[in-house]
Write a protein that holds these residues in place. Structure first.
Motif, PDB file in Angstrom:
ATOM      1  N   GLN A  95       0.831  -1.210   0.000  1.00 40.17           N
ATOM      2  CA  GLN A  95       0.000   0.000   0.000  1.00 40.17           C
ATOM      3  C   GLN A  95       0.863   1.258   0.000  1.00 40.17           C
ATOM      4  O   GLN A  95       0.592   2.220  -0.729  1.00 40.17           O
ATOM      5  N   ILE A  96       1.890   1.236   0.818  1.00 40.48           N
ATOM      6  CA  ILE A  96       2.761   2.413   0.934  1.00 40.48           C
ATOM      7  C   ILE A  96       3.546   2.623  -0.354  1.00 40.48           C
ATOM      8  O   ILE A  96       3.654   3.755  -0.859  1.00 40.48           O
ATOM      9  N   LEU A  97       4.071   1.550  -0.914  1.00 39.45           N
ATOM     10  CA  LEU A  97       4.819   1.666  -2.166  1.00 39.45           C
ATOM     11  C   LEU A  97       3.920   2.184  -3.286  1.00 39.45           C
ATOM     12  O   LEU A  97       4.309   3.072  -4.052  1.00 39.45           O
ATOM     13  N   LYS A  98       2.708   1.663  -3.361  1.00 39.46           N
ATOM     14  CA  LYS A  98       1.768   2.111  -4.393  1.00 39.46           C
ATOM     15  C   LYS A  98       1.456   3.599  -4.240  1.00 39.46           C
ATOM     16  O   LYS A  98       1.405   4.350  -5.227  1.00 39.46           O
ATOM     17  N   ALA A  99       1.268   4.046  -3.005  1.00 40.85           N
ATOM     18  CA  ALA A  99       0.975   5.463  -2.755  1.00 40.85           C
ATOM     19  C   ALA A  99       2.161   6.342  -3.134  1.00 40.85           C
ATOM     20  O   ALA A  99       1.987   7.421  -3.715  1.00 40.85           O
ATOM     21  N   SER A 156       7.162  10.723   4.623  1.00 42.18           N
ATOM     22  CA  SER A 156       6.205   9.974   5.450  1.00 42.18           C
ATOM     23  C   SER A 156       5.042  10.850   5.913  1.00 42.18           C
ATOM     24  O   SER A 156       3.906  10.370   6.039  1.00 42.18           O
ATOM     25  N   LYS A 157       5.285  12.136   6.158  1.00 44.61           N
ATOM     26  CA  LYS A 157       4.201  13.006   6.619  1.00 44.61           C
ATOM     27  C   LYS A 157       3.117  13.150   5.567  1.00 44.61           C
ATOM     28  O   LYS A 157       1.919  13.114   5.870  1.00 44.61           O
ATOM     29  N   ALA A 158       3.533  13.314   4.312  1.00 39.75           N
ATOM     30  CA  ALA A 158       2.558  13.445   3.224  1.00 39.75           C
ATOM     31  C   ALA A 158       1.744  12.169   3.085  1.00 39.75           C
ATOM     32  O   ALA A 158       0.523  12.200   2.868  1.00 39.75           O
ATOM     33  N   LEU A 159       2.406  11.023   3.259  1.00 40.90           N
ATOM     34  CA  LEU A 159       1.688   9.752   3.149  1.00 40.90           C
ATOM     35  C   LEU A 159       0.723   9.548   4.308  1.00 40.90           C
ATOM     36  O   LEU A 159      -0.386   9.032   4.131  1.00 40.90           O
ATOM     37  N   ALA A 160       1.140   9.955   5.514  1.00 47.15           N
ATOM     38  CA  ALA A 160       0.286   9.777   6.706  1.00 47.15           C
ATOM     39  C   ALA A 160      -0.990  10.602   6.590  1.00 47.15           C
ATOM     40  O   ALA A 160      -2.005  10.271   7.221  1.00 47.15           O
ATOM     41  N   ALA A 161      -0.954  11.658   5.783  1.00 46.23           N
ATOM     42  CA  ALA A 161      -2.134  12.511   5.628  1.00 46.23           C
ATOM     43  C   ALA A 161      -3.155  11.917   4.650  1.00 46.23           C
ATOM     44  O   ALA A 161      -4.270  12.409   4.549  1.00 46.23           O
ATOM     45  N   GLU A 198      -6.490   6.840   2.915  1.00 47.16           N
ATOM     46  CA  GLU A 198      -6.492   5.391   2.741  1.00 47.16           C
ATOM     47  C   GLU A 198      -5.344   4.703   3.495  1.00 47.16           C
ATOM     48  O   GLU A 198      -5.346   3.486   3.655  1.00 47.16           O
ATOM     49  N   LEU A 199      -4.355   5.487   3.935  1.00 47.37           N
ATOM     50  CA  LEU A 199      -3.229   4.916   4.693  1.00 47.37           C
ATOM     51  C   LEU A 199      -3.443   5.199   6.179  1.00 47.37           C
ATOM     52  O   LEU A 199      -3.083   6.265   6.677  1.00 47.37           O
ATOM     53  N   LYS A 200      -3.990   4.267   6.858  1.00 44.22           N
ATOM     54  CA  LYS A 200      -4.341   4.480   8.277  1.00 44.22           C
ATOM     55  C   LYS A 200      -3.192   4.033   9.177  1.00 44.22           C
ATOM     56  O   LYS A 200      -3.352   3.199  10.067  1.00 44.22           O
ATOM     57  N   PHE A 201      -2.004   4.570   8.893  1.00 46.71           N
ATOM     58  CA  PHE A 201      -0.819   4.234   9.677  1.00 46.71           C
ATOM     59  C   PHE A 201      -0.194   5.527  10.179  1.00 46.71           C
ATOM     60  O   PHE A 201      -0.329   6.594   9.565  1.00 46.71           O
ATOM     61  N   SER A 202       0.536   5.432  11.274  1.00 44.26           N
ATOM     62  CA  SER A 202       1.201   6.619  11.814  1.00 44.26           C
ATOM     63  C   SER A 202       2.390   6.983  10.939  1.00 44.26           C
ATOM     64  O   SER A 202       2.914   6.162  10.173  1.00 44.26           O
ATOM     65  N   SER A 203       2.826   8.209  11.100  1.00 43.22           N
ATOM     66  CA  SER A 203       3.986   8.677  10.348  1.00 43.22           C
ATOM     67  C   SER A 203       5.219   7.843  10.669  1.00 43.22           C
ATOM     68  O   SER A 203       6.026   7.518   9.794  1.00 43.22           O
ATOM     69  N   ALA A 204       5.351   7.458  11.964  1.00 42.93           N
ATOM     70  CA  ALA A 204       6.517   6.657  12.368  1.00 42.93           C
ATOM     71  C   ALA A 204       6.485   5.278  11.708  1.00 42.93           C
ATOM     72  O   ALA A 204       7.515   4.772  11.231  1.00 42.93           O
ATOM     73  N   THR A 205       5.306   4.662  11.664  1.00 47.30           N
ATOM     74  CA  THR A 205       5.176   3.345  11.025  1.00 47.30           C
ATOM     75  C   THR A 205       5.514   3.441   9.543  1.00 47.30           C
ATOM     76  O   THR A 205       6.248   2.598   9.000  1.00 47.30           O
ATOM     77  N   ILE A 206       4.991   4.463   8.875  1.00 49.16           N
ATOM     78  CA  ILE A 206       5.266   4.646   7.445  1.00 49.16           C
ATOM     79  C   ILE A 206       6.755   4.864   7.219  1.00 49.16           C
ATOM     80  O   ILE A 206       7.348   4.311   6.286  1.00 49.16           O
ATOM     81  N   ARG A 207       7.377   5.651   8.099  1.00 46.10           N
ATOM     82  CA  ARG A 207       8.812   5.925   7.966  1.00 46.10           C
ATOM     83  C   ARG A 207       9.615   4.624   8.074  1.00 46.10           C
ATOM     84  O   ARG A 207      10.554   4.393   7.298  1.00 46.10           O
TER      85      ARG A 207
END
Length: 346
Positions: free
Chosen positions: A10-14, A28-33, A36-45
């Motif tokens: 999901q993250i790679l696709k985004a 990661s901040k842009a993705l956390a916003a 459809e990505l219901k993950f924290s910024s730290a998790t995404i990072r």
């Protein structure tokens, strides 16, 4: 290679979706916003770091964000890319562009390449099939004077070729008419690959000693070499300069020089393609195309085989939208070829 979790996918696709649109590294901040990505910024990072270690992302030196690697794009087109239905507004321009029928196959394919470049705003590549199965339908020898003649050859792909030739000695009208008759009886209806020296000897024996034989034989040999070769048409190469990836003049010049000095560099290394195929970055070899991508779709010309039509651009391209457009364009081109050439040759 380790199987990617759904979260990583999901993250790679985004990231790829954002990077295609912006050409800017994604953080990661842009993705956390994104809803459809219901993950924290730290998790995404953390996931982005792991994706980088696995080779799916790259980190530019001047940015904290990440960009897709060629491996990331490959996973995207193979597994993550949603199907894309071409929009209703895309269809009329494609069909309108193709309605101006060309009577020669080469010209039709070249024009199709121009239309693809216009439609997508990318450099386009149009490749004819290997034409060794092309057939000569008719020969005609037109007398200008006793030592000057025009040889006319018509193929089953609509090409009309002609050449003005001169003979070393005078040739009568009866001789030229006899040679025309023998050529049409002996060499028409055959694939070019079957017009051999042995077969032309049959023509030579039947025609007798005629000064017209030598220039005719020479011209037929030239035609077999010209018509039997695969042709590559490149259009819109200068459009590559509009992409931020080619703002570096040295990088842009290296790519333009590579694809324009030898068009065989653009031949896809694949046989019997099905559907749309992608050639991403290093998959194109160690050359300036290793930082570019090519998307190709096939078209068919009955028993003459298949050619391809496609585009060249930076690895950051909208693979989903562009592949849908190319696929639809190839289908329309198939219809046009069938109407213009194949139906006439049944």
């Amino acid at each position: 290679m380790m199987e990617l979790s759904e979260r990583k996918k999901q993250i790679l696709k985004a990231i790829i979706g954002d990077y295609i649109l912006t050409a800017e590294p994604v953080g990661s901040k842009a993705l956390a916003a994104r809803p459809e990505l219901k993950f924290s910024s730290a998790t995404i990072r953390n996931e982005m770091s792991e994706l980088e270690e696995m080779g799916y992302l790259e980190k530019p030196h001047t940015s904290a964000g990440r960009i897709p690697s060629p491996l990331g794009y490959r996973l995207y087109v193979d597994e993550l890319m949603d199907s894309y239905d071409i929009s209703d507004k895309d269809i009329p321009p494609i069909e309108a562009m193709l309605k101006g029928k060309a009577k020669e196959l080469d010209r039709l394919i070249q024009e199709a390449g121009r239309l693809v470049s216009s439609l997508t705003n990318y450099a386009s590549v149009a490749v004819t099939p290997d034409m060794n199965r092309c057939v000569i339908k008719q020969f005609e020898i037109i007398t200008v004077d006793t030592s000057t003649f025009v040889i006319v050859v018509v193929t089953d792909t609509g090409q009309v070729k002609n050449k003005l030739v001169h003979t070393a000695a005078p040739v009568t009208k009866d001789e030229s008419e006899l040679l025309t008759y023998i050529l049409n009886q002996t060499l028409t209806g055959l694939p070019l690959s079957q017009i051999t020296a042995e077969r032309f000897d049959v023509v030579r024996r039947a025609a007798g000693l005629s000064a017209l034989l030598a220039p005719v034989a020479e011209y037929i040999a030239e035609l077999i070499e010209e018509l039997g070769s695969q042709k590559v048409f490149l259009d819109g190469a200068n459009k590559l300069l509009r992409f931020p990836e080619y703002r570096d003049p040295d990088k842009a010049q290296a790519l333009l020089d590579y694809i324009t000095t030898d068009d065989k560099h653009l031949l896809p290394v694949c046989k019997d393609m099905d559907g749309v195929q992608f050639f991403i970055g290093p998959e194109n070899g160690e050359n300036p195309l290793s930082n570019a991508s090519m998307i190709y779709a096939k078209y068919d010309i009955g028993n003459l085989g298949q050619g391809v039509i496609g585009i060249v651009g930076p690895t950051r391209m909208d693979y989903k939208r562009l592949s849908a457009r190319l696929s639809h364009f190839a289908k329309e081109l198939n219809k046009l070829i069938a109407e213009t050439f194949l139906d006439e040759n049944k």
